[in-house]
Design an enzyme around this catalytic site. Sequence first.
Site, PDB file in Angstrom:
ATOM      1  N   GLU A 284      39.055  24.396  78.583  1.00 49.83           N
ATOM      2  CA  GLU A 284      37.617  24.133  78.631  1.00 49.83           C
ATOM      3  C   GLU A 284      36.923  25.476  78.412  1.00 49.83           C
ATOM      4  OE1 GLU A 284      39.344  24.946  81.225  1.00 49.83           O
ATOM      5  OE2 GLU A 284      38.078  26.454  82.175  1.00 49.83           O
TER       6      GLU A 284
ATOM      7  N   LYS B 163      38.863  37.429  80.924  1.00 49.39           N
ATOM      8  CA  LYS B 163      39.550  36.148  80.741  1.00 49.39           C
ATOM      9  C   LYS B 163      40.962  36.314  80.172  1.00 49.39           C
ATOM     10  CE  LYS B 163      36.207  33.159  81.934  1.00 49.39           C
ATOM     11  NZ  LYS B 163      34.909  33.515  81.415  1.00 49.39           N
TER      12      LYS B 163
ATOM     13  N   SER C 132      32.366  42.271  83.974  1.00 49.24           N
ATOM     14  CA  SER C 132      33.350  41.271  83.552  1.00 49.24           C
ATOM     15  C   SER C 132      33.430  41.074  82.044  1.00 49.24           C
ATOM     16  CB  SER C 132      33.043  39.932  84.233  1.00 49.24           C
ATOM     17  OG  SER C 132      31.698  39.542  83.996  1.00 49.24           O
TER      18      SER C 132
HETATM   19  C1  PLP Z   1      33.687  33.312  82.191  1.00 45.90           C
HETATM   20  C2  PLP Z   1      32.971  34.527  82.566  1.00 45.90           C
HETATM   21  C3  PLP Z   1      32.481  34.730  83.881  1.00 45.90           C
HETATM   22  C4  PLP Z   1      32.529  33.675  84.931  1.00 45.90           C
HETATM   23  O1  PLP Z   1      33.792  33.256  85.311  1.00 45.90           O
HETATM   24  P1  PLP Z   1      34.498  33.698  86.659  1.00 45.90           P
HETATM   25  O2  PLP Z   1      35.674  32.834  86.745  1.00 45.90           O
HETATM   26  O3  PLP Z   1      33.532  33.489  87.776  1.00 45.90           O
HETATM   27  O4  PLP Z   1      34.841  35.141  86.515  1.00 45.90           O
HETATM   28  C5  PLP Z   1      31.886  35.936  84.169  1.00 45.90           C
HETATM   29  N1  PLP Z   1      31.745  36.907  83.251  1.00 45.90           N
HETATM   30  C6  PLP Z   1      32.187  36.749  81.981  1.00 45.90           C
HETATM   31  C7  PLP Z   1      31.999  37.857  81.008  1.00 45.90           C
HETATM   32  C8  PLP Z   1      32.814  35.565  81.607  1.00 45.90           C
HETATM   33  O5  PLP Z   1      33.255  35.426  80.343  1.00 45.90           O
END
Ligand code: PLP
Length: 387
Positions: free
Chosen positions: A113, A91, A371
């Site tokens: 948000e 993020k 992620s």
């Molecule tokens: C917010 C988040 C996601 C989902 O958001 P995307 O916009 O689909 O990437 C996925 N993994 C993590 C660790 C997140 O914080």
Amino acid sequence: MAGMGDPSEGGFFGHYGGRYVGEPLVRACQEIETAFRDAWADQGFRDNHFRLLTDYAGRPSPLTECVNLGRDLGLRLLLKREDLNHTGSHKINNVIGQALLAKRMGKTHLIAETGAGQHGVATATAAALFDMGCTVYMGEVDTKRQALNVFRMELLGATVIPVLSGSRTLKDAVNEAMRAWVSELEDSHYCLGSVMGPHPFPWMVRTFQEILGEEANAQCLTLLGGMPDVAVACVGGGSNAAGLFSGFVDYPEVRLVGVEPAGGAAVGRGVPAVVHGMKAYFMQDEAGQVLEAESISAGLDYPGVGPEHSHLAETDRAEYQPVTDGMVIEAFQLLSRKEGIIPALESAHAIAWVVDNAADLAGQTVIVNLSGRGDKDVRQVQDLLGS
Ligand SMILES: *Cc1c(COP(=O)(O)O)cnc(C)c1O
């Protein structure tokens, strides 16, 4: 790099996207688009963005080969380690870009948000760094599920507003953030957290996330001497997947797989609809009401998916596959035990798909975008496992 391609003038990727908002927000979005085009053409802005991503956020993130789990699954498994970024997920890449842009536009306040709280924490972090005000809208249900992240945001100086409307989760937080933005357009920038919403957000957020795909591409070249067979990422709104896919979409031989929660399969179970200012796939009931997404990870509890993913799905360039909560919990434990890496529950969706499809993927090289890190989820999993 040609990458994912730019949207049309109206902000469409194929049939999806656009700017379906009221007059004041149309103007605000136009201003953001103009400012973003101008900033992105300015080498000084890009150097500044890149410098913060390296010196502050810790980029580049490593590419880690999972030798143990790969051996057990009979394939070569590589992880793009976005979990190692400052604030614990991908993020921050987007947030640093938008905060810099907001500053350049003369804004003094960031609105965001958040679902699980990762985007809220990243936005509060950037607001602290750039000496800006910050208000984060979070569904009341999520403020309880992710109480620690609420305190984190407050420590960073942000105001967290629990949203009491609708299902009191991410979809409602987006509505509330947009409403707040309309009344504070002069001073505030809406720092949207994924590749969704009205044009230019889906395109701009993806562009800020391309860094992770570019790195992954170069790291694969170094490690493998070529491209992987499959690139996998979890999909909420779709920003981490868009970042990863951008590094491989030009290579038709690379299979692109987005993994959705079975209870929030916007592509798998969705239909085109106009929600949150964009035309994209959303889960709806027969009356056309948007359904609530349900999964164990608050960060994937979004009933829609961004317009570029809707287009990639429709044109069959990427595929979107569901996994169940049970598979995710198993993958969460498996990666922890085998590799010493505790993944975010969101990221564990991508791992779960690889584990479930290991037989079909035998002998292949698979890159998974990790992620985020799982610290925020350890307590929830402990409760679920009853230990
Ligand atoms: C917010 C988040 C996601 C989902 O958001 P995307 O916009 O689909 O990437 C996925 N993994 C993590 C660790 C997140 O914080």
